[in-house]
Each structure stands twice: as structure tokens, then as C-alpha cells.
Design an enzyme around this catalytic site. Structure first.
Site, PDB file in Angstrom:
ATOM      1  CG  LEU A 296      -2.048  -0.944   1.377  1.00 23.61           C
ATOM      2  CD1 LEU A 296      -2.812  -0.655   2.663  1.00 23.61           C
ATOM      3  CD2 LEU A 296      -2.964  -0.889   0.180  1.00 23.61           C
ATOM      4  CG  ASP A 297       0.221   4.573  -2.673  1.00 25.76           C
ATOM      5  OD1 ASP A 297       1.018   3.828  -3.246  1.00 25.76           O
ATOM      6  OD2 ASP A 297      -0.678   5.213  -3.254  1.00 25.76           O
ATOM      7  NE  ARG A 298       5.541   8.402   3.315  1.00 20.06           N
ATOM      8  CZ  ARG A 298       5.177   9.499   3.994  1.00 20.06           C
ATOM      9  NH1 ARG A 298       4.974   9.440   5.317  1.00 20.06           N
ATOM     10  NH2 ARG A 298       5.020  10.639   3.373  1.00 20.06           N
TER      11      ARG A 298
ATOM     12  CB  THR B   3      -3.095   4.080   1.279  1.00 20.57           C
ATOM     13  OG1 THR B   3      -3.057   4.965   0.158  1.00 20.57           O
ATOM     14  CG2 THR B   3      -4.407   3.321   1.285  1.00 20.57           C
TER      15      THR B   3
END
Length: 317
Positions: free
Chosen positions: A145-147, A149
Site C-alpha cells: 500500500l502507498d505510505r 494509505t
């Protein structure tokens, strides 16, 4: 075809969930010693840093013994060491383990915590925390996951099984459901499926949509409306997994995710310790059939999005 030589196992343990650095000396090297090569290679280490590592015995060979400062350069040789890491601001939010068995770990990631080590985020990552806290040094991420998110991330306990779980995501055999909070646009017709081609270029922070065959598909629905705040909670069902896909697609609909520092415009960077106004995007559900055990799994995040539960607090930051 020439088969690539597998490196030997690391002779150094992890430090707080972070693997040692492994370096293989190039076959065409012209250096006289291992130390000379590392000085030339690790230009960002600072003056005298490499020499200090050798004199303290921090650089070791495959046998785990320290490599001498004057050890001759041998092409193909492996050496290991723990790099000196710059200080990282701790992410002050807990990590929740939703599920754990002998094959997998499912964690509920907070906002601002990177999934795996990258760039300036090494110790302050979900992977490093879980390896250390659970005592599972071989834990690996099946996806990311994106940092910014929050939400569910799947990890594998055994390295030999990691490919099977990664294949679930590659082959689109995982049902993923996200939540996002954004402005409510009464003229936006939903539900709908957004299809576009997304391009993410190395070194460019924001992805963009370009002409061409679609490589990103997202089903967008309204889950609920917050009339007083003028907000909506959107249910996002991605069929693909392009970088920033959900953020790009909501932005293309004119309702960018609240707290997004990249869309519609790249905002100035915030200070490392600024944890206000997190991106209002959450990986809410993961469902899949376990490729190793055959069990059917369904996991749900216990997190909430602040702009939905406390819009005034979130807006004040």
C-alpha cells in the site's frame, strides 16, 4: 543460458527488522582491495565511514568473519554490513495484526507508515515493525500500500510460499475494497466503472492519465453521504493495481481524495513529523482463497477515516 549464482545466506542477523546490506563485488572490478571498492561505491556514506566499518569489524564475508581492511579484491565475492541509517521520525500509530497463522500475517496499517523499506523510510516501515515485533525475520510482503494509505496488507511467513501469494494479486484473484472520503458532487453519476491508461514515471511524484489502451479499471460507488459536511464516502473496487490508481481515478471524476498531497496538484512537502490531515483512503477489505491451504479468507479493517467520523476535527488539522 547462463544460470545466475545464488548468493549464500546472510551471515548477519537483522537489526530491528532491517536486513543487512549485501554487496557482490563486480566481475570487472579494478580495485586492489574490498575496502577500496566500498569507498568508491558508498559515496553517500560520509568521509571515513567505510574505513570505520572495516576497523570495527562491521563488514563480514560469507563465513561471518570480519573482512580485513587490506583484504584483496576478489570478483564475485559477497560481503555484508549494516548501513548507518539516518534518524527517522517514529510513526506514532499502532499496527494491528488482524490474522496470523503459519503461512500468512494480515496487518492493518496506519496512515504515514511505509509498507516496506524504501528511500528514507527503513526502520519506520510495516515490514520492519512486524518482523521485529512478531519475531519473524523472514516475513515478506505479498503486495504494498502507498505510505499515505491505511488498511490491510498481506504478508507471507515462509519465503518459499511468497510467490504463490503474490500470484493472487498478479492474477487478480484477490477481491479488494477501498473506502475514500471526498467532496460530494450531486451531478456526478454513480456507480460507474472508470477505465483509463495511467503512466507513472520514475522520479515524477504524480501519475497521469494518457491516451492508449486502458491499464487501470476501478468501480466507483457512493457508500454514504454526509450532507452537513458536503462529503461522500466512496466505495472503490479496483480490478487492476496501477500506482496511485484510485487517487488518479477519483481526481479524474472531480472528487479528489481529501488530504491528497499529489492530486489535483502537488503540494509542498510537509515536515517529517507532521501527521495531521492523513489521506482519507483506506484498504477496507481483502478476500481470497488461500493458494497453500485452500481456505477462504475474508478480512476487514477496523480503522475509520477521520474526515468521515469527525469532519470538523480533520479540517482543523
Amino acid at each position: 543460458m547462463r544460470r545466475r549464482t545464488q548468493p549464500p545466506p546472510a551471515p548477519l542477523p537483522q537489526l530491528r527488522g532491517v536486513d543487512p546490506v549485501r554487496v557482490r563485488l563486480p566481475a570487472d572490478g579494478a580495485w586492489g582491495t574490498v575496502r577500496e571498492h566500498l569507498v568508491a561505491r558508498l559515496t553517500g556514506a560520509g568521509p571515513g565511514a567505510v574505513e570505520a566499518m572495516f576497523h570495527s569489524g562491521a563488514v563480514v564475508g560469507a563465513d561471518g568473519l570480519p573482512v580485513a581492511p587490506d583484504a584483496p579484491y576478489r570478483p564475485g565475492m559477497f560481503v555484508w554490513f549494516h548501513r548507518e541509517l539516518p534518524p527517522e521520525v517514529p510513526v506514532p500509530f499502532p499496527v494491528e495484526v488482524v490474522y496470523q497463522d503459519e503461512h500468512i500475517v494480515v496487518a492493518d496499517k496506519p496512515h504515514f507508515l511505509a509498507t516496506t523499506p524504501r528511500g528514507s523510510h527503513v526502520r519506520q516501515t510495516l515490514l520492519a515493525r512486524l518482523r521485529h515485533d512478531l519475531g519473524l525475520p523472514e516475513l515478506g510482503a505479498a503486495h504494498r500500500l502507498d505510505r499515505l494509505t491505511a488498511g490491510l496488507v498481506l504478508f507471507t511467513v515462509r519465503p518459499g510460499e511468497r510467490g504463490a501469494y503474490q500470484g493472487l494479486f498478479r492474477d487478480r484473484r484477490v477481491h479488494k475494497e477501498y473506502e475514500a472520503v471526498a467532496r460530494h458532487d450531486p451531478e456526478l453519476e454513480l456507480p460507474r466503472t472508470v477505465r483509463s491508461r495511467i503512466l507513472k514515471e520514475r522520479g515524477v511524484l504524480a501519475a497521469r492519465e494518457v491516451a492508449g489502451e486502458p491499464n487501470a479499471v476501478t468501480r466507483v460507488e457512493i457508500d454514504a453521504r454526509h450532507e452537513r459536511a458536503g462529503l461522500a464516502r466512496y466505495r472503490l473496487l479496483p480490478a487492476t493495481g496501477q500506482t496511485h490508481q484510485l487517487r488518479v481515478h477519483l481526481n479524474s471524476l472531480g472528487v479528489p481524495v481529501l488530504g491528497d498531497p499529489l492530486y489535483p496538484e502537488v503540494a509542498p512537502a510537509t515536515a517529517p513529523g507532521d501527521f495531521r490531515r492523513p489521506l482519507q483512503l483506506l484498504a477496507r477489505k481483502l478476500e481470497f482463497t488461500d493458494p497453500v491451504t485452500g481456505a477462504r479468507h475474508r478480512f476487514v479493517s477496523g480503522r475509520t477515516l477521520q474526515a468521515w467520523t469527525s469532519p470538523a476535527e480533520w479540517a482543523d488539522g
